[in-house]
Design a protein around this motif. Sequence first.
Motif, PDB file in Angstrom:
ATOM      1  N   UNK A 117       0.844  -1.203   0.000  1.00 37.74           N
ATOM      2  CA  UNK A 117       0.000   0.000   0.000  1.00 37.74           C
ATOM      3  C   UNK A 117       0.879   1.252   0.000  1.00 37.74           C
ATOM      4  N   UNK A 118       0.383   2.281  -0.657  1.00 37.40           N
ATOM      5  CA  UNK A 118       1.087   3.571  -0.673  1.00 37.40           C
ATOM      6  C   UNK A 118       1.137   4.182   0.737  1.00 37.40           C
ATOM      7  N   UNK A 119       0.253   3.669   1.602  1.00 37.69           N
ATOM      8  CA  UNK A 119       0.185   4.190   2.967  1.00 37.69           C
ATOM      9  C   UNK A 119       1.450   3.938   3.779  1.00 37.69           C
ATOM     10  N   UNK A 120       2.354   3.086   3.303  1.00 37.48           N
ATOM     11  CA  UNK A 120       3.514   2.730   4.134  1.00 37.48           C
ATOM     12  C   UNK A 120       4.557   3.850   4.220  1.00 37.48           C
ATOM     13  N   UNK A 121       4.437   4.868   3.382  1.00 40.15           N
ATOM     14  CA  UNK A 121       5.464   5.926   3.403  1.00 40.15           C
ATOM     15  C   UNK A 121       5.351   6.803   4.650  1.00 40.15           C
ATOM     16  N   UNK A 122       6.498   7.303   5.076  1.00 38.12           N
ATOM     17  CA  UNK A 122       6.554   8.168   6.254  1.00 38.12           C
ATOM     18  C   UNK A 122       6.222   9.605   5.895  1.00 38.12           C
ATOM     19  N   UNK A 123       5.003   9.827   5.463  1.00 37.03           N
ATOM     20  CA  UNK A 123       4.615  11.157   4.975  1.00 37.03           C
ATOM     21  C   UNK A 123       4.562  12.202   6.093  1.00 37.03           C
ATOM     22  N   UNK A 124       4.441  11.736   7.327  1.00 39.89           N
ATOM     23  CA  UNK A 124       4.352  12.669   8.454  1.00 39.89           C
ATOM     24  C   UNK A 124       5.562  13.608   8.484  1.00 39.89           C
ATOM     25  N   UNK A 125       6.737  13.054   8.143  1.00 44.14           N
ATOM     26  CA  UNK A 125       7.961  13.858   8.237  1.00 44.14           C
ATOM     27  C   UNK A 125       8.276  14.582   6.929  1.00 44.14           C
ATOM     28  N   UNK A 126       7.476  14.390   5.890  1.00 42.59           N
ATOM     29  CA  UNK A 126       7.800  15.023   4.596  1.00 42.59           C
ATOM     30  C   UNK A 126       7.322  16.472   4.571  1.00 42.59           C
ATOM     31  N   UNK A 127       8.041  17.283   3.790  1.00 41.36           N
ATOM     32  CA  UNK A 127       7.667  18.695   3.625  1.00 41.36           C
ATOM     33  C   UNK A 127       6.431  18.782   2.743  1.00 41.36           C
ATOM     34  N   UNK A 128       5.499  19.661   3.073  1.00 44.29           N
ATOM     35  CA  UNK A 128       4.356  19.892   2.191  1.00 44.29           C
ATOM     36  C   UNK A 128       4.875  20.276   0.813  1.00 44.29           C
ATOM     37  N   UNK A 129       4.254  19.763  -0.213  1.00 48.84           N
ATOM     38  CA  UNK A 129       4.629  20.116  -1.582  1.00 48.84           C
ATOM     39  C   UNK A 129       5.728  19.252  -2.155  1.00 48.84           C
ATOM     40  N   UNK A 130       6.338  18.382  -1.319  1.00 48.64           N
ATOM     41  CA  UNK A 130       7.425  17.567  -1.874  1.00 48.64           C
ATOM     42  C   UNK A 130       6.857  16.366  -2.642  1.00 48.64           C
TER      43      UNK A 130
END
Length: 335
Positions: A117-130
């Motif tokens: 699933x795409x959900x596995x990425x650590x998006x919490x720590x990613x910059x908005x817009x990246x």
Amino acid sequence: MSVLVTGATGFLGQRLVRLLREDGVQVRCLVRPSSDLQSLRQSVGEVLWNGVDVVSTELMDSDRCRDAMMGCSIVYHVAAGLSGSTSTLFLSSVVPTRGLLRAASEAGVQRFVLVSSLGVYGTQAMQSGSILDERSPVDPHPHLRDPYTYSKLMQERAAWEVQQETGLPLVIVRPGVIIGPGRGVLSARVGLQLGPLMVRMGGTQHLPYIYVDNCAAAVRQAGLAEGVDGEVFNAIDDDLPTAKELLRMCRRAGHRVKSVWIPRPLIQPMAATYDWYHRWSRGQLPGVLTPYRTASIWKPLKYTNQKAKSQLGWQPSISFDEAFHRSLPSHGADA
Ligand SMILES: NC(=O)c1ccc[n+]([C@@H]2O[C@H](COP(=O)([O-])OP(=O)(O)OC[C@H]3O[C@@H](n4cnc5c(N)ncnc54)[C@H](OP(=O)(O)O)[C@@H]3O)[C@@H](O)[C@H]2O)c1
């Protein structure tokens, strides 16, 4: 060529089986004894059903799974629990995956495709817009997300461990939210559905969606493409709308979604307050809105499907606009 598909009776699995049969591939479906075969059979159609055979077993029964895999060159492992507690999801997804990979290795399977699933990425720590792509790190604290995401990440880890141990060629596909007839177009990526009311969270976030047939085609290619062993592919459609645009598309198509809007700057303070109340009241409100989870799922990111296009030779053949209309509740034909 013969392949084996788990989860063949599910939303994605049915489309995958049909697609493989249309290519003339012999498909063995591993289903559990309680699975209902009727809608799979209907979806595949009587003519193509001739090339399908069904083995009924629990995925935990490694010996039977290995026997079923004999003579199959590819295993497509699509089955997974989508809801339930962490322990339930570990038992339905993580534990059987380990056994299935070992069984596949013993049976001489040439490639194991795991649908994650795409959900596995650590998006919490990613910059908005990246840009989120396959090089983005996975979530270091998946237990802070939700049991499903946690189980998918652990399922991947289990698969890589057995891959290391056995050398079995492994390819992982990470689909975004799968839409299609019967599933609708609204999801938690838009906001929180409270009965008939959609609480839209922000609105500028692009929705990482994929139409079910486009997804089945990407999964099929992950089994067939050459030179992709050990690779991970994100599977999402082109021309993804933002949450706000999706609700506008619904309105234009005559599907008015009752919604209220939480502006982006209010989301985190609201989540923090909600989470505090959840703890203080000892669970009077369910713990669904945490600052960590909120920062993970409603972050405005850019998504790319370039790797799947270039290395799998895959294209989403159904445009997002068409996918949207086919997925609306009123669309009669299950195309
Ligand atoms: N739906 C999405 O938006 C989405 C997004 C990203 C990734 N995915 C992944 O895509 C895959 C397919 O999802 P889906 O939407 O097609 O799900 P689905 O419609 O719920 O189908 C799940 C399939 O898995 C089988 N299954 C569930 N638990 C099982 C168990 N313990 N043992 C054996 N079989 C079991 C089900 O069999 P029965 O028919 O017997 O219940 C069914 O065939 C999953 O791996 C999921 O994690 C889904």
